[in-house]
Design an enzyme around this catalytic site. Sequence first.
Site, PDB file in Angstrom:
ATOM      1  CG  ASP A  92       2.541 -14.176  -4.841  1.00  0.00           C
ATOM      2  OD1 ASP A  92       2.671 -12.956  -5.082  1.00  0.00           O
ATOM      3  OD2 ASP A  92       2.362 -15.029  -5.721  1.00  0.00           O
ATOM      4  CG  MET A  94      -0.442 -13.400   0.057  1.00  0.00           C
ATOM      5  SD  MET A  94      -1.893 -14.132  -0.723  1.00  0.00           S
ATOM      6  CE  MET A  94      -1.307 -14.383  -2.403  1.00  0.00           C
ATOM      7  CG  MET A 125       0.086  -9.036  -1.977  1.00  0.00           C
ATOM      8  SD  MET A 125      -0.449 -10.468  -2.937  1.00  0.00           S
ATOM      9  CE  MET A 125       1.050 -11.410  -2.944  1.00  0.00           C
ATOM     10  CG  MET A 198      -1.441  -6.141  -7.808  1.00  0.00           C
ATOM     11  SD  MET A 198      -0.536  -7.710  -7.789  1.00  0.00           S
ATOM     12  CE  MET A 198      -1.834  -8.930  -7.907  1.00  0.00           C
TER      13      MET A 198
END
Length: 281
Positions: A92, A94, A125, A198
């Site tokens: 992930d 971010m 993200m 998501m």
Amino acid sequence: MFPLNLFAGSSPGEEEETKPDSPLSLSLCKIETLSESHFFFFLFNPQSVVRNSRKMVVSPKIAPSMLSSDFANLAAEAKRMVDLGADWLHMDIMDGHFVPNLTIGAPVIESLRKHTSAYLDCHLMVTNPMDYVEQMGKAGASGFTFHVEVAKENWQELVSKIKSAGMRPGVALKPGTPVEEVYPLVEGETPVEMVLVMTVEPGFGGQKFMPSMMDKVRALRQKYPTLDIEVDGGLGPSTIEAAAEAGANCIVAGSSVFGAPEPGKVISLLRTSVEKAQPTT
Ligand code: DX5
Ligand code: ZN
């Protein structure tokens, strides 16, 4: 019947699914009619018999989310997950802007890549995914999944760049984004190869799974039977069935895997649920 074990190479096109030295079985059968007896020899590969009769349309990919791992021991955590049966490692990324959290970037992917050959399923993200393509490709990312909400104008160029950088393109959508928004990206001339639905608001691990997102998964699976469909957020033993039934085959799971006393058992349970729900040809 007298099974004998012989060894043979796999035939073209079978490499992915058949080990090169699969044993062949030779069986002798006797068929008797009223007047005479006949003997027949059969040579067959028992693995291919089982495989060919139950070939899944899409294969399960279980991807522990490394966000829930001990970042100070990332290489060891990655190895632990692969040894326990993970297919992919979900990373992930971010930027503290697209989501209110800041995690890792290309330098960490580059460091991890030196310790593992696993598929690094990178979920970006970030507000400007285009800015990260080159560095993520060089760092050794395998998949590059960007959010549709920030790529409405330039997704075609983005997908092309991701492919040129040697990564597999995917598109993600937040809970509030209608599923129709990703259809053009799946059907485009240079299509994405995965859709990530998501099932929580992106930004943090450990949130509650949103069952209402399964309508999106169902719609995608109905439209695209061979597409990789990933679900991310709140997946674990209590929610996997809903996701697998809807048609998801790539399963991201962070807290349910890393927080379990036996993470390997959770990984195999997730896989079994997907296998059971997937149609076979
Ligand atoms: C959330 C991340 C997820 C997260 C999932 O924004 O995209 O990958 O790590 O964690 P769990 O499985 O704990 O919900
Ligand atoms: Zn994610």
